[in-house]
Scaffold this motif. Structure first.
Motif, short mmCIF file in Angstrom:
data_model
loop_
_atom_site.label_atom_id
_atom_site.label_comp_id
_atom_site.label_asym_id
_atom_site.label_seq_id
_atom_site.Cartn_x
_atom_site.Cartn_y
_atom_site.Cartn_z
N SER A 116 0.85 -1.19 0.00
CA SER A 116 0.00 0.00 0.00
C SER A 116 0.88 1.23 0.00
N GLN A 117 0.27 2.38 -0.31
CA GLN A 117 0.99 3.64 -0.24
C GLN A 117 1.46 3.91 1.18
N LYS A 145 -3.44 -1.91 -6.55
CA LYS A 145 -2.68 -0.65 -6.54
C LYS A 145 -3.45 0.42 -7.30
N GLU A 164 -1.07 5.52 -5.89
CA GLU A 164 0.01 4.73 -5.29
C GLU A 164 1.16 4.51 -6.27
#
Length: 421
Positions: free
Chosen positions: A82-83, A106, A110
């Motif tokens: 994840s970001q 995604k 991101e």
């Protein structure tokens, strides 16, 4: 092996008495051992000695930045999904060229953040994701290095909720379509194919499923090279299990896993990436809790703790077993008593163990859940308005709180009352 041992009648975390930590921070809390984290990382690193490789810690297992920095300073890369995980890894000092971005969902934001901040590779999981990444990379004037995650349709023989390599699972593309999808990737601007990705599941306790999957990857590597693709990197995922109970047979060692990788894939001359998480962090952590009450029920007694399913959800979610031990060592031959070990949350699922034999315990006694370092704190919540519990890192005879317990005011102040109320 871990570094949580009885000494002089009490449980220690390395050289720190667990009772000392409990007195300082209150219960419940998580405590991690630096020595255990580093030992487990080095076991994987040494298992792949003689091959070009990178051990990328799967930070979804335990993502506190102090843990990430400990491993990064030892040379580990990171596997993020994840970001938020990407940004935590960067903030912990991990360079972008040692971060692998995995995950089926995604977003373009991101992708942008990772491309601008630096990334080793994206493990792409579908054609739509591939096309989105191409658009984002082009818009930034960058080239995105990619592997494509293939689903080898191999039964990992693990819990259904953590199996990822069967055809019915949501992960990757069918290996039967790999050549077609790699051809699509090669035709898209802004993408650079660097290798192949595979991951079949978590908490695997035997090597055979790995070997089946990696054999298929070896065949695919040769086929893709024949098609003209540059396959210089194989990302083999993680998944090697840990012994959650000391009475069961131990899963394979990292040394055996490394030897199997070399035997199966060594002839290809590829750089090897692995993404262990659970085996690095799992036995490096304890959850420590106090007994609130001992309740005598009809036909069973309940040990009611101040830890709950919101602090450690694995038993409720996976029927997972954790050894539970008293922090004060029982005298030799102490009589055992069966307890249902439960928390205070208003759910019948808030049960850690049923009819677990333990020495007789009383209100105020401390207990520790072993093998709680992975998928413990990271999966916790504030259900029932219970604050997230502290995380503590031990290093020799030192300890530090690496996530404090929030106050109730801090929790409530995150809410906003609309103007009409």
């Amino acid at each position: 092996m871990d570094h949580f041992l009885y000494r002089d009648g009490a449980l220690f975390a390395e050289d720190v008495p667990v009772t000392e930590i409990a007195a300082a921070v209150g219960t419940p809390f998580y405590v991690y051992s630096t020595a255990t984290l580093l030992r487990h990382y080095h076991l994987f690193d040494e298992a792949l000695a003689g091959t070009e490789h990178l051990v990328c810690y799967a930070m979804k297992a335990a993502g506190n930045m102090a843990i990430l920095r400990t491993l990064a300073q030892a040379g580990a890369g990171m596997d993020v999904v994840s970001q938020g995980e990407y940004l935590r890894a960067r903030a912990a000092g991990v360079p972008g060229d040692k971060i692998v971005f995995s995950g089926v969902g995604k977003t373009e934001e991101e992708m942008r953040v990772a491309l601008e901040g630096g990334i080793r590779q994206f493990n792409v999981e579908s054609e739509p994701e591939m096309e989105a990444l191409s658009r984002v990379a082009q818009s930034l004037g960058k080239v995105a290095p990619i592997t494509i995650r293939v689903n080898p349709d191999v039964d990992a023989r693990t819990h259904a909720k953590i199996a990822t390599g069967k055809s019915e699972n949501k992960f990757g593309i069918p290996i039967s379509r790999a050549r077609e999808v790699y051809a699509m990737a090669a035709a898209l601007p802004g993408l650079e194919i660097v290798g192949i990705d595979v991951h079949i599941g978590s908490q695997l306790t035997e090597l055979e499923p790995f070997e089946q999957a990696y054999g298929k990857v070896a065949e695919l590597t040769e086929a893709l090279r024949a098609d003209g693709h540059t396959i210089g990197r194989l990302d083999l995922g993680g998944g090697l299990g840990i012994p959650y109970t000391r009475s069961n047979a131990a899963p394979p060692l990292p040394t055996d896993y490394g030897a199997m990788i070399k035997r199966t894939l060594g002839h290809l001359g590829c750089e090897i990436e692995i993404e262990p998480g659970r085996l690095i962090a799992g036995n490096a952590g304890l959850l420590v809790s106090s007994v609130i009450y001992v309740k005598n029920g009809e036909g069973r007694d309940f040990l009611i703790l101040d830890a709950a399913m919101n602090d450690l959800i694995r038993p409720a979610m996976y029927d997972a077993h954790h050894d539970i031990i008293p922090v004060i060592e029982p005298v030799p031959g102490a009589e055992q008593h069966p307890y249902d070990v439960v928390g205070p949350v208003c759910e019948s699922g808030d049960t850690f163990a049923r009819q677990r034999d333990l020495p007789e315990l009383a209100s105020g006694d401390l207990v520790a859940f072993r093998s709680a370092g992975a998928y413990g704190a990271v999966m916790s919540s504030e259900y029932n308005a219970r604050p997230l519990i502290p995380e503590v890192l031990v290093n020799g005879d030192q300890f530090a709180v690496i996530r404090r317990r929030p106050s109730f005011d801090e929790m409530m102040n995150r809410d906003t009352i609309p103007s009409w109320l």
